[in-house]
Write a protein that holds these residues in place. Sequence first.
Motif, PDB file in Angstrom:
ATOM      1  N   ILE A  39       0.869  -1.173   0.000  1.00 40.77           N
ATOM      2  CA  ILE A  39       0.000   0.000   0.000  1.00 40.77           C
ATOM      3  C   ILE A  39       0.904   1.220   0.000  1.00 40.77           C
ATOM      4  CG2 ILE A  39      -1.817   1.269   1.198  1.00 40.77           C
ATOM      5  CD1 ILE A  39      -2.607  -1.394   2.516  1.00 40.77           C
ATOM      6  N   THR A  40       0.829   2.027  -1.037  1.00 43.56           N
ATOM      7  CA  THR A  40       1.708   3.182  -1.147  1.00 43.56           C
ATOM      8  C   THR A  40       1.237   4.304  -0.241  1.00 43.56           C
ATOM      9  OG1 THR A  40       0.508   4.338  -2.912  1.00 43.56           O
ATOM     10  CG2 THR A  40       2.011   2.559  -3.578  1.00 43.56           C
ATOM     11  N   ASP A  41       2.100   5.304  -0.043  1.00 46.58           N
ATOM     12  CA  ASP A  41       1.738   6.455   0.779  1.00 46.58           C
ATOM     13  C   ASP A  41       0.611   7.275   0.153  1.00 46.58           C
ATOM     14  OD1 ASP A  41       3.506   5.791   2.734  1.00 46.58           O
ATOM     15  OD2 ASP A  41       4.649   7.653   2.681  1.00 46.58           O
ATOM     16  N   ASN A  42       0.355   7.071  -1.131  1.00 46.47           N
ATOM     17  CA  ASN A  42      -0.763   7.743  -1.793  1.00 46.47           C
ATOM     18  C   ASN A  42      -2.066   6.967  -1.655  1.00 46.47           C
ATOM     19  OD1 ASN A  42       0.605  10.039  -2.728  1.00 46.47           O
ATOM     20  ND2 ASN A  42       1.366   8.944  -4.516  1.00 46.47           N
ATOM     21  N   GLY A  43      -1.984   5.786  -1.014  1.00 46.32           N
ATOM     22  CA  GLY A  43      -3.183   4.993  -0.791  1.00 46.32           C
ATOM     23  C   GLY A  43      -3.474   3.948  -1.835  1.00 46.32           C
ATOM     24  N   ASP A  44      -2.559   3.756  -2.802  1.00 45.21           N
ATOM     25  CA  ASP A  44      -2.767   2.750  -3.840  1.00 45.21           C
ATOM     26  C   ASP A  44      -2.383   1.365  -3.329  1.00 45.21           C
ATOM     27  OD1 ASP A  44      -3.548   4.701  -5.695  1.00 45.21           O
ATOM     28  OD2 ASP A  44      -1.455   5.095  -6.247  1.00 45.21           O
ATOM     29  N   SER A  45      -3.229   0.378  -3.594  1.00 50.34           N
ATOM     30  CA  SER A  45      -2.931  -1.013  -3.251  1.00 50.34           C
ATOM     31  C   SER A  45      -2.455  -1.731  -4.506  1.00 50.34           C
ATOM     32  CB  SER A  45      -4.174  -1.700  -2.683  1.00 50.34           C
ATOM     33  OG  SER A  45      -3.887  -3.042  -2.339  1.00 50.34           O
ATOM     34  N   LEU A  46      -1.241  -2.283  -4.456  1.00 52.97           N
ATOM     35  CA  LEU A  46      -0.636  -2.929  -5.620  1.00 52.97           C
ATOM     36  C   LEU A  46      -0.266  -4.365  -5.284  1.00 52.97           C
ATOM     37  CD1 LEU A  46       1.794  -0.046  -6.684  1.00 52.97           C
ATOM     38  CD2 LEU A  46      -0.464  -0.532  -7.644  1.00 52.97           C
ATOM     39  N   ARG A  47      -0.755  -5.298  -6.104  1.00 52.97           N
ATOM     40  CA  ARG A  47      -0.377  -6.704  -5.958  1.00 52.97           C
ATOM     41  C   ARG A  47       0.932  -6.931  -6.693  1.00 52.97           C
ATOM     42  NH1 ARG A  47      -2.048 -10.691  -2.657  1.00 52.97           N
ATOM     43  NH2 ARG A  47      -4.067  -9.604  -2.742  1.00 52.97           N
ATOM     44  N   LEU A  48       1.892  -7.623  -6.052  1.00 56.27           N
ATOM     45  CA  LEU A  48       3.174  -7.895  -6.689  1.00 56.27           C
ATOM     46  C   LEU A  48       3.014  -9.020  -7.710  1.00 56.27           C
ATOM     47  CD1 LEU A  48       5.649  -7.660  -3.672  1.00 56.27           C
ATOM     48  CD2 LEU A  48       4.605  -5.843  -5.037  1.00 56.27           C
ATOM     49  N   THR A  49       3.619  -8.844  -8.865  1.00 51.29           N
ATOM     50  CA  THR A  49       3.506  -9.863  -9.912  1.00 51.29           C
ATOM     51  C   THR A  49       4.138 -11.176  -9.473  1.00 51.29           C
ATOM     52  OG1 THR A  49       5.539  -9.015 -10.934  1.00 51.29           O
ATOM     53  CG2 THR A  49       3.426  -8.179 -11.786  1.00 51.29           C
ATOM     54  N   ILE A  50       5.217 -11.081  -8.700  1.00 50.86           N
ATOM     55  CA  ILE A  50       5.884 -12.257  -8.144  1.00 50.86           C
ATOM     56  C   ILE A  50       6.172 -11.971  -6.671  1.00 50.86           C
ATOM     57  CG2 ILE A  50       7.926 -13.753  -8.231  1.00 50.86           C
ATOM     58  CD1 ILE A  50       8.234 -13.013 -11.158  1.00 50.86           C
ATOM     59  N   PRO A  51       5.754 -12.846  -5.731  1.00 50.82           N
ATOM     60  CA  PRO A  51       6.062 -12.627  -4.318  1.00 50.82           C
ATOM     61  C   PRO A  51       7.568 -12.482  -4.099  1.00 50.82           C
ATOM     62  CG  PRO A  51       4.442 -14.362  -4.557  1.00 50.82           C
ATOM     63  CD  PRO A  51       4.937 -14.053  -5.945  1.00 50.82           C
ATOM     64  N   VAL A  52       7.943 -11.598  -3.186  1.00 49.53           N
ATOM     65  CA  VAL A  52       9.355 -11.287  -2.949  1.00 49.53           C
ATOM     66  C   VAL A  52       9.740 -11.673  -1.527  1.00 49.53           C
ATOM     67  CG1 VAL A  52      11.061  -9.428  -2.811  1.00 49.53           C
ATOM     68  CG2 VAL A  52       9.305  -9.396  -4.600  1.00 49.53           C
TER      69      VAL A  52
END
Length: 227
Positions: free
Chosen positions: A53-66
């Motif tokens: 979750i970015t500081d701008n409030g965007d939720s992003l799913r990672l293409t490959i787990p890290v």
Amino acid sequence: MRHLIIYLAMVALATLASCEQDNYDKGEGNYSRLTADFVEAHTNDDTMFDYVITDNGDSLRLTIPVETSWAKKPDSLYRAMLYYNKVEGNKAEVVAIGQMSTLGFIPADSVKEMKTDPVGFESAWTSKSKRYINLALTLRVGTVTDQSIKHKLFLIADSLVTKTAADNATTLHLTLYHDKGDIPEYFTQKYYFSIPTSGLKAFNPDSMSIHINTSGNGRRIITMPLE
């Protein structure tokens, strides 16, 4: 509570940013879509990062787990700096991820010897989510053989002051404790630090003022609203 968080990974990320920005400016290369964000990174049951979750409030799913060496708890949120390429479907292709420094609070009477070695102050801002106040500071650093020797930074809660009786607004005054120890001062390196606003709930202030001994302008007071 971790008082000092200065990681080699952060230095590597800063170097990565400066190198890759050249490709970005020209609009060419593998990193032409490169984005850098402060995030809360979530670990799955296997302690691998699966979304942020970015500081701008965007939720992003990672293409490959890290997987990283510093995220050791499953189903947890870690403060991190993420370099990524954004792809379709609100997904992020990770280029690099590093743990970010968070500054903790301790009461003034718990400090045996106050140290305010100077730092370089560049900027301060509040995340859009209001969950963090971020600081960009510079430190004088150098190579040491003893890896236990590190800069020590945290915040001292000095006082809670009521501004006026009319609005009953209060300001929490903090001092940046900094002990550079025996680290040689060969060059200047920028570091980012986050202050979790959740740690301020016990004080319930309307604003906070951080007193910082800076290397260029002496003592500075940085005031941030918390509403």
